[in-house]
Design a protein around this motif. Structure first.
Motif, mmCIF file in Angstrom:
data_model
loop_
_atom_site.group_PDB
_atom_site.id
_atom_site.type_symbol
_atom_site.label_atom_id
_atom_site.label_comp_id
_atom_site.label_asym_id
_atom_site.label_seq_id
_atom_site.Cartn_x
_atom_site.Cartn_y
_atom_site.Cartn_z
ATOM 1 N N LEU A 75 0.832 -1.209 0.000
ATOM 2 C CA LEU A 75 0.000 0.000 0.000
ATOM 3 C C LEU A 75 0.866 1.259 0.000
ATOM 4 C CD1 LEU A 75 -2.939 -0.876 2.427
ATOM 5 C CD2 LEU A 75 -3.140 -0.167 0.047
ATOM 6 N N ALA A 76 1.911 1.280 0.845
ATOM 7 C CA ALA A 76 2.773 2.460 0.923
ATOM 8 C C ALA A 76 3.431 2.708 -0.430
ATOM 9 C CB ALA A 76 3.830 2.269 2.009
ATOM 10 N N TRP A 77 3.902 1.636 -1.071
ATOM 11 C CA TRP A 77 4.570 1.753 -2.368
ATOM 12 C C TRP A 77 3.610 2.275 -3.431
ATOM 13 C CZ3 TRP A 77 9.487 1.840 -3.530
ATOM 14 C CH2 TRP A 77 9.878 1.695 -4.862
ATOM 15 N N VAL A 78 2.442 1.639 -3.517
ATOM 16 C CA VAL A 78 1.461 2.022 -4.537
ATOM 17 C C VAL A 78 0.995 3.460 -4.328
ATOM 18 C CG1 VAL A 78 -0.900 1.581 -5.321
ATOM 19 C CG2 VAL A 78 0.673 -0.330 -5.004
ATOM 20 N N LEU A 79 0.753 3.851 -3.063
ATOM 21 C CA LEU A 79 0.196 5.176 -2.787
ATOM 22 C C LEU A 79 1.217 6.292 -3.007
ATOM 23 C CD1 LEU A 79 -1.970 4.433 0.377
ATOM 24 C CD2 LEU A 79 -2.781 5.051 -1.888
ATOM 25 N N THR A 80 2.513 5.996 -2.823
ATOM 26 C CA THR A 80 3.497 7.073 -3.017
ATOM 27 C C THR A 80 4.105 7.062 -4.409
ATOM 28 O OG1 THR A 80 4.709 5.689 -1.475
ATOM 29 C CG2 THR A 80 4.478 7.967 -0.888
ATOM 30 N N ARG A 81 4.289 5.893 -5.019
ATOM 31 C CA ARG A 81 5.022 5.841 -6.279
ATOM 32 C C ARG A 81 4.135 5.933 -7.519
ATOM 33 N NH1 ARG A 81 10.501 4.507 -6.801
ATOM 34 N NH2 ARG A 81 11.524 5.709 -5.186
ATOM 35 N N TYR A 82 2.908 5.438 -7.435
ATOM 36 C CA TYR A 82 2.072 5.383 -8.637
ATOM 37 C C TYR A 82 1.039 6.495 -8.624
ATOM 38 C CZ TYR A 82 4.004 0.657 -8.773
ATOM 39 O OH TYR A 82 4.844 -0.415 -8.769
ATOM 40 N N ARG A 83 0.656 6.935 -9.820
ATOM 41 C CA ARG A 83 -0.421 7.914 -9.955
ATOM 42 C C ARG A 83 -1.581 7.239 -10.660
ATOM 43 N NH1 ARG A 83 1.888 9.384 -6.638
ATOM 44 N NH2 ARG A 83 2.970 11.324 -6.186
ATOM 45 N N PHE A 84 -2.745 7.232 -10.026
ATOM 46 C CA PHE A 84 -3.916 6.618 -10.652
ATOM 47 C C PHE A 84 -5.154 7.293 -10.087
ATOM 48 C CE2 PHE A 84 -2.584 4.276 -6.934
ATOM 49 C CZ PHE A 84 -3.739 4.032 -6.232
ATOM 50 N N PRO A 85 -6.258 7.268 -10.834
ATOM 51 C CA PRO A 85 -7.461 7.954 -10.337
ATOM 52 C C PRO A 85 -7.935 7.330 -9.028
ATOM 53 C CG PRO A 85 -7.889 6.797 -12.418
ATOM 54 C CD PRO A 85 -6.435 6.666 -12.151
ATOM 55 N N GLY A 86 -8.313 8.170 -8.078
ATOM 56 C CA GLY A 86 -8.797 7.677 -6.791
ATOM 57 C C GLY A 86 -7.694 7.449 -5.779
ATOM 58 N N ARG A 87 -6.444 7.819 -6.138
ATOM 59 C CA ARG A 87 -5.331 7.563 -5.229
ATOM 60 C C ARG A 87 -5.507 8.299 -3.906
ATOM 61 N NH1 ARG A 87 -0.540 9.987 -3.718
ATOM 62 N NH2 ARG A 87 -1.203 11.808 -4.894
ATOM 63 N N ARG A 88 -5.914 9.582 -3.990
ATOM 64 C CA ARG A 88 -6.042 10.373 -2.765
ATOM 65 C C ARG A 88 -7.127 9.814 -1.846
ATOM 66 N NH1 ARG A 88 -3.446 15.280 -2.313
ATOM 67 N NH2 ARG A 88 -2.525 16.136 -4.195
ATOM 68 N N ILE A 89 -8.213 9.335 -2.444
ATOM 69 C CA ILE A 89 -9.295 8.756 -1.633
ATOM 70 C C ILE A 89 -8.807 7.475 -0.962
ATOM 71 C CG2 ILE A 89 -11.575 7.659 -1.756
ATOM 72 C CD1 ILE A 89 -12.266 9.705 -3.932
ATOM 73 N N LEU A 90 -8.068 6.656 -1.739
ATOM 74 C CA LEU A 90 -7.523 5.414 -1.191
ATOM 75 C C LEU A 90 -6.569 5.741 -0.039
ATOM 76 C CD1 LEU A 90 -7.874 2.424 -2.046
ATOM 77 C CD2 LEU A 90 -5.632 2.578 -3.115
ATOM 78 N N ASP A 91 -5.763 6.789 -0.240
ATOM 79 C CA ASP A 91 -4.810 7.215 0.780
ATOM 80 C C ASP A 91 -5.542 7.612 2.067
ATOM 81 O OD1 ASP A 91 -2.464 7.831 1.968
ATOM 82 O OD2 ASP A 91 -2.098 9.685 0.872
ATOM 83 N N ALA A 92 -6.596 8.416 1.921
ATOM 84 C CA ALA A 92 -7.355 8.842 3.100
ATOM 85 C C ALA A 92 -8.038 7.642 3.755
ATOM 86 C CB ALA A 92 -8.381 9.900 2.711
ATOM 87 N N ALA A 93 -8.486 6.678 2.940
ATOM 88 C CA ALA A 93 -9.229 5.532 3.468
ATOM 89 C C ALA A 93 -8.356 4.612 4.317
ATOM 90 C CB ALA A 93 -9.858 4.734 2.319
ATOM 91 N N VAL A 94 -7.034 4.689 4.129
ATOM 92 C CA VAL A 94 -6.131 3.856 4.938
ATOM 93 C C VAL A 94 -6.326 4.156 6.428
ATOM 94 C CG1 VAL A 94 -3.695 3.454 5.501
ATOM 95 C CG2 VAL A 94 -4.417 3.528 3.131
ATOM 96 N N ASP A 95 -6.677 5.415 6.747
ATOM 97 C CA ASP A 95 -6.840 5.791 8.157
ATOM 98 C C ASP A 95 -8.197 5.416 8.733
ATOM 99 O OD1 ASP A 95 -4.372 6.807 8.762
ATOM 100 O OD2 ASP A 95 -4.815 8.785 7.973
ATOM 101 N N LEU A 96 -9.085 4.881 7.909
ATOM 102 C CA LEU A 96 -10.431 4.590 8.414
ATOM 103 C C LEU A 96 -10.430 3.657 9.633
ATOM 104 C CD1 LEU A 96 -13.340 5.493 7.548
ATOM 105 C CD2 LEU A 96 -13.617 3.142 6.819
ATOM 106 N N PRO A 97 -9.606 2.586 9.638
ATOM 107 C CA PRO A 97 -9.599 1.744 10.838
ATOM 108 C C PRO A 97 -9.178 2.494 12.104
ATOM 109 C CG PRO A 97 -8.630 0.556 9.006
ATOM 110 C CD PRO A 97 -8.834 1.970 8.535
ATOM 111 N N PHE A 98 -8.384 3.570 11.970
ATOM 112 C CA PHE A 98 -8.069 4.423 13.134
ATOM 113 C C PHE A 98 -9.298 5.188 13.582
ATOM 114 C CE2 PHE A 98 -3.328 5.248 12.038
ATOM 115 C CZ PHE A 98 -2.964 4.136 12.772
ATOM 116 N N ALA A 99 -10.032 5.717 12.581
ATOM 117 C CA ALA A 99 -11.102 6.664 12.877
ATOM 118 C C ALA A 99 -12.406 5.977 13.262
ATOM 119 C CB ALA A 99 -11.329 7.575 11.672
ATOM 120 N N LEU A 100 -12.630 4.772 12.722
ATOM 121 C CA LEU A 100 -13.903 4.093 12.981
ATOM 122 C C LEU A 100 -13.879 3.483 14.388
ATOM 123 C CD1 LEU A 100 -16.409 3.586 11.164
ATOM 124 C CD2 LEU A 100 -15.545 1.274 10.818
ATOM 125 N N PRO A 101 -14.863 3.855 15.241
ATOM 126 C CA PRO A 101 -14.884 3.279 16.585
ATOM 127 C C PRO A 101 -14.886 1.742 16.536
ATOM 128 C CG PRO A 101 -16.433 5.076 16.456
ATOM 129 C CD PRO A 101 -15.928 4.847 15.056
#
Lengths: 284, 275
Positions: free
Chosen positions: B79-105
């Protein structure tokens, strides 16, 4: 860094890239996306009116009110702690600083249930101090103060950890200049320090609030689960779920999931707009 | 010579507030845990921490947490590799979604995962056709632990991937290394210290996790009863010393594991030198 710049020596072949992206998207969709969708789908099983109806039930309203009270007390207290700790650690040299930083981080590595257990053993009716508190009409455990203490324990380092790196980076020359010009200590804090750390502080408060409102393990141990009195939103989710009131449980869960989504959106916004004013490890 | 005092005001106030709040909220309660645990002596503490049911729950918690952390290590690196090295549509949303398990009670995650993987749930019914039961078994616990530990490795590795200089990879390629060889011998060693930090955080989180696990676990003693749940059960039975013993055992084992991870980190840093 556009696609054209990626050369074949510093990146993977196109099919490998496509496969890795596909894998990442699929893994996130199954692991994170599916549970999130499930929360809303289950809440809306019988339609939106039924879901909203279950949230206006007196016990649900009590749970929401209690959660708001807990956050309203514990988050500002943790913000005050974070600022005091950051000020002390970043503006002064003293022995035991490293130890203090380690102690502040303890809650990160303690299970929420163990945190709740610690609060019960300290303030519960079986302990000397807790017994005295109960005898004097101030019960902590199975009451609001215990829930607040448990929420504070699990979120304790959140604000401090966000603002300490920012304050270290900014140094103390601006504050020293203001002091030389005759400003009082509080004036320096409110007009120089606070504006410099405001976005990092907001970031920390945001994370602290989300965790405080959603905390389950630590609160479950200290709450006693008294309906209408000590059942926060996460506790009432558990109670409703165990009573097979699925729609009511998931409706309450959906409210907390929305809070999580709003928190994530604000957090991402802060990271984009104020990256330079947040801690270095947040800049991606 | 006069010792120069700091011109900054507020040291006494700041330290006072810091130490007072730290003591009331964290330090005194943790001391109380150890006082309670050791109140009947070390043999009694050892006895309750190694009683069959407690030992089984500790073994289950740490075993599944280790497996989940290993899976999250691999997943997080990709995930870290794909999110920092590749550019693809929806990357920023995927990046933000990684934190969901932190944020979801955790309670929300717990009931959602249970609904999903229960025999009549969307995923659970698929597994049922294959004859595999997920919810109310150790598989369910493992899935919950992977969920809560997902963000850690990704978030610790991402900044390191960003900082790797392309020249290093170009040099490796110029010297005749294949891309795979460069990744294995140049890039992965650079990412390892950060990845291990994430691994340790993910492990610590999984060991202590309660909310997202108890709904999906089934909670059968010796089979699917995690250590934090046994603490809650002991407290409900008014057996405070036993609850404290499990808490102390969890802290001790976690501390030992983090120590080992730190040692591995020091060794791997030495091997590749400071970067």
């Amino acid at each position: 860094m556009s696609d054209t710049v990626i050369s074949h020596v510093t990146s993977e072949p196109r099919p490998v890239r496509a496969a890795l992206i596909g894998f990442a998207v699929l893994a996130m969709a199954l692991l994170v996306g599916a549970p999130l969708i499930t929360v809303f789908a289950e809440a809306l099983t019988d339609g939106l009116p039924v879901a909203l109806e279950s949230l206006s039930h007196p016990e649900a309203v009590d749970a929401i009110r209690l959660t708001l009270i807990v956050a309203a007390v514990s988050v500002p207290l943790n913000a005050i702690f974070g600022i005091a700790a950051a000020w002390t650690i970043t503006k002064f040299q003293f022995k035991g600083k490293a130890l203090l930083l380690t102690l502040i981080d303890i809650p990160f590595s303690v299970s929420p249930v163990v945190a709740g257990l610690c609060i019960v053993l300290t303030f519960g009716a079986n302990s000397a101090f807790g017994g005295w508190l109960v005898a004097n009409g101030f019960p902590v455990v199975f009451a609001l103060p215990g829930i607040i203490l448990a929420s504070m324990f699990v979120t304790f380092p959140f604000v401090a950890r966000e603002i300490i790196p920012v304050m270290i980076e900014q140094g103390r020359s601006e504050e020293e200049a203001a002091l030389t010009l005759g400003a009082s200590g509080w004036r320096v804090f409110f007009t120089v320090t606070l504006p410099n750390i405001r976005w990092a502080l907001l970031y920390g408060v945001l994370l602290c609030n989300a965790r405080a409102m959603g905390e389950f393990g630590a609160v479950a141990v200290v709450s006693g689960k008294i309906r209408g009195l000590t059942a926060t939103m996460p506790i009432s989710i558990e109670m409703l779920y165990n009573e097979y009131q699925s729609v009511a449980a998931f409706s309450m869960a959906a409210v907390l999931a929305l809070l999580a989504l709003v928190t994530l959106a604000l957090k991402t916004l802060l990271e984009w707009r104020y990256a330079s004013q947040l801690a270095a490890n947040r800049r991606h | 010579m006069i010792v120069q005092r700091s011109p900054m005001p507020g040291f006494a106030l700041g330290l006072g507030v810091t130490l007072t709040m730290l003591s009331i909220v964290v330090l005194i309660p943790i001391v109380a845990l150890f006082v309670e645990g050791f109140s009947a002596g070390l043999p009694a503490l050892w006895g309750s921490a190694t009683s069959p049911r407690v030992a089984a729950s500790l073994w289950l918690s740490f075993r599944l947490s280790l497996i989940a952390a290993v899976i999250n290590l691999g997943l997080g690196l990709v995930l870290a590799w794909v999110l920092t090295r590749y550019r693809f549509p929806g990357r920023r949303i995927l990046d933000a979604a990684v934190d969901l398990p932190f944020a979801l009670p955790t309670a929300v995650a717990g009931i959602a995962l249970t609904a999903l993987y229960a025999p009549n749930g969307a995923f659970g019914s698929l597994f049922k056709e294959m004859g595999v039961k997920i919810a109310y078994t150790q598989w369910g616990i493992l899935i919950a632990l992977i969920f809560v530990g997902l963000p850690f490795v990704t978030r610790t590795v991402q900044p390191v991937v960003e900082e790797i200089e392309r020249e290093v990879e170009e040099a490796s390629a110029t010297l005749g290394a294949s891309r795979f060889y460069t990744i294995r011998r140049v890039i992965l060693p650079l990412l390892m210290p950060a990845a291990l930090t994430g691994f340790g955080l993910s492990l610590a989180r999984a060991v202590g996790e309660y909310g997202s696990v108890i709904f999906i676990a089934g909670n059968l003693p010796f089979k699917t009863e995690i250590a934090p749940l046994l603490i809650v059960i002991k407290l409900e039975e008014y057996d405070d010393p036993a609850a404290a013993a499990i808490g102390i055992a969890m802290l001790a084992i976690s501390f030992g594991l983090l120590l080992i991870i730190n040692l591995v980190q020091i060794i791997s840093r030495r091997r590749i030198g400071h970067v």
